[in-house]
Design an enzyme around this catalytic site. Structure first.
Site, mmCIF file in Angstrom:
data_model
loop_
_atom_site.group_PDB
_atom_site.id
_atom_site.type_symbol
_atom_site.label_atom_id
_atom_site.label_comp_id
_atom_site.label_asym_id
_atom_site.label_seq_id
_atom_site.Cartn_x
_atom_site.Cartn_y
_atom_site.Cartn_z
ATOM 1 C CG HIS A 272 -1.895 1.482 1.047
ATOM 2 N ND1 HIS A 272 -3.241 0.736 0.375
ATOM 3 C CD2 HIS A 272 -1.433 2.499 1.637
ATOM 4 C CE1 HIS A 272 -3.450 2.190 1.080
ATOM 5 N NE2 HIS A 272 -2.719 2.861 1.982
ATOM 6 C CD GLU A 273 1.603 3.251 3.673
ATOM 7 O OE1 GLU A 273 1.451 4.215 2.958
ATOM 8 O OE2 GLU A 273 0.728 3.322 4.902
ATOM 9 C CG HIS A 276 0.322 6.427 -0.869
ATOM 10 N ND1 HIS A 276 -0.395 6.609 -1.314
ATOM 11 C CD2 HIS A 276 -0.431 5.331 0.002
ATOM 12 C CE1 HIS A 276 -2.369 6.284 -0.497
ATOM 13 N NE2 HIS A 276 -1.165 6.089 0.885
ATOM 14 C CD GLU A 302 -5.510 5.848 0.623
ATOM 15 O OE1 GLU A 302 -5.127 6.773 0.663
ATOM 16 O OE2 GLU A 302 -5.711 4.648 0.843
HETATM 17 ZN ZN ZN Z 1 -3.050 5.422 1.537
#
Ligand code: ZN
Length: 505
Positions: A272-273, A276, A302
């Site tokens: 997830h990170e 980003h 996101e």
């Molecule tokens: Zn996030």
């Protein structure tokens, strides 16, 4: 000729000033990262002093009369500037107006209140006592309303809160999208809940994963995120209590956390990170500090993390590719656990889960619908802070099918409101919608994408995202970006179809 030179001089001066503001911001970001990753306990006060000084310097740069004069000179010569430069000037004007219209006293008050409210919230949550936090929330709401009056807003003060995180979006637009999402998602979630409960009753719940060596986990998540395309020459992966991503361009810091009995938590929070981080590494470096060099907004940000975490890394194809490596890393704890069981564990749903940060893909958006509805009512003056816990519990029953037993698993569970970060929650679900739409478009444009994943190849998908999303910075809002890249209007249909396909069976 002389005038042209004067104009390009003004534009060059503007870029230099924006660069200084950007550099100051990046130093503050780095100190914030360090605070959560490395800071000795005794250094908190000194760090607070360092951060306050940097914030003061950045505010002074961002509100300097000289910046206003340079902006005015650029605008006076607007016709001479190319389209990109005009976007840069317009973006800088917007930030300048916002910074100068807020009195320093209000900015300082908000910082002070946020710090006090954070500690009050942490104590109130531990004591499950909303009353202890309520006065701080009242003050934050009052400040947010004052800010909206000073800065101006669209139709209602809540619009400013949304626009702060997702420039160009309004509460009415979000409301319309969420109403459509809710109509499809609530029945779908109920159906999935019933099937999951039946499976649990038959003893077919997700397999327990225990005893995964933390060092081996660290090596694995680093290898996986590097394979997705995260550039470790220009980034790092460290450990913090709550995973996050900080920085941009050539210095992007990811954090994760490790637990021997939660190997999928480390894997998915890292991916997830990294999503980003891939976005931040892909923004056009030449425009750093201008609207062309920053993310389009939190919803699009996101969408990047969710796309890699969910659509890509929870897919069967991804697990086909990862499984041999995963088994080689943890031969002991995986003995007797089938590939199907592993994939099922990565896609487990939890009916009636009350905690947003632990929620699966299906239920996560219900948690967001709940928060958006409450923020909307609070800002409209339709809901008093004192009545918030009861309203939370009612909505929880309506949307999630279950009432919290205490405020700690209800209204006090999230940190956001202690920092006055209203309008932030919607971007999570907007991001999920955009991710599903990007995924649909990517599959149509890049045939054989899932075969790539099963071979551990992600370059075609990343290249497409780089070209279609990352390279564009903040040229467009989330609506325009989605329309351009996918050919469809931003909406909940792709997300509903994706959830139905992955979880509906
Ligand atoms: Zn996030």
């Amino acid at each position: 000729m002389e005038t042209d030179q004067a104009k390009s001089f003004a534009y060059g001066e503007l870029l230099a000033r924006l660069r200084r503001i950007h550099v100051l911001g990046s130093v503050a970001g780095l100190l914030g990262w360090d605070e959560q990753v490395n800071l000795p306990q005794g250094a908190a006060a000194r760090r607070g002093e360092q951060m306050a000084l940097l914030a003061e310097l950045a505010h002074a740069e961002g509100t300097a009369a000289g910046l206003g004069a340079v902006l005015a000179a650029c605008e006076a010569g607007g016709a001479e500037l190319d389209a990109e430069a005009r976007l840069v000037v317009a973006g800088a004007r917007r930030d300048y107006e916002r910074a100068t219209r807020l009195p320093t006293e209000l900015v300082a008050e908000k910082a002070r209140l946020s710090s006090e409210a954070y500690h009050a919230w942490a104590a109130a949550r531990a004591a499950r006592d909303f009353g202890a936090f309520a006065p701080f929330l009242e003050k934050h709401l009052a400040l947010a309303r004052r800010e909206a009056e000073l800065l101006g807003y669209g139709e209602r003060p809540y619009d400013l809160a949304i626009d702060r995180h997702d420039p160009g979006l309004t509460a009415a637009q979000v409301d319309a999208l969420f109403t459509r999402l809710r109509a499809g998602l609530v029945p779908l979630a109920r159906r999935i809940d019933a099937a999951a409960s039946e499976a649990l009753a038959r003893g077919e719940g997700p397999v327990a994963l225990r005893g995964f060596d933390v060092e081996a986990q660290r090596r694995l998540v680093r290898a996986v995120t590097a394979r997705l395309g995260f550039d470790y020459e220009r980034g790092r992966l460290d450990v913090s209590l709550h995973p996050f991503c900080e920085g941009s361009g050539d210095d992007v810091r990811l954090t994760t956390r490790f637990d021997a009995d939660q190997p999928l938590d480390a894997l998915y929070s890292s991916i997830h990170e990294a999503g980003h981080g891939l976005y931040e590494q892909g923004l056009p470096a030449a425009y750093a500090g201008t609207v062309l060099g920053v993310a389009a907004g939190m919803a699009v940000h996101e969408s990047q993390s969710r796309l890699w975490e969910n659509q890509v890394a929870r897919s069967r194809a991804f697990w086909r590719g990862l499984e041999p490596e995963f088994r080689a890393a943890f031969p002991g704890p995986l003995a007797g656990i089938s590939g199907d069981a592993l994939h099922a564990a990565a896609n487990a749903v939890e009916p009636g889960g009350l905690i947003r940060v632990d929620a699966d893909e299906v239920h996560y958006n219900l948690h967001i619908l709940l928060r958006f509805e409450l923020e909307k009512r609070l800002f409209a003056g339709e809901l008093a802070v004192a009545d918030l816990p009861a309203a939370w519990d009612d909505l929880s029953e309506e949307l999630l099918g279950r009432r919290p037993e205490h405020a700690g698993e209800g209204v006090l569970q999230d940190v956001h409101w202690s920092g006055g970060a209203f309008g932030y929650f919607p971007s999570y679900t907007l991001g999920n919608m955009i991710a599903a739409q990007l995924w649909t478009a990517a599959q149509a444009r890049l045939p054989g994408l899932e075969e790539d994943f099963s071979r551990g190849e992600f370059g075609r998908l990343l290249g497409w995202l780089r070209r279609e999303v990352h390279a564009h910075g903040r040229r467009e809002d989330a609506f325009a970006l989605t329309r351009r890249v996918t050919g469809a209007e931003l909406g909940p249909e792709a997300l509903l179809a994706y959830l139905e396909q992955r979880y509906g069976g």
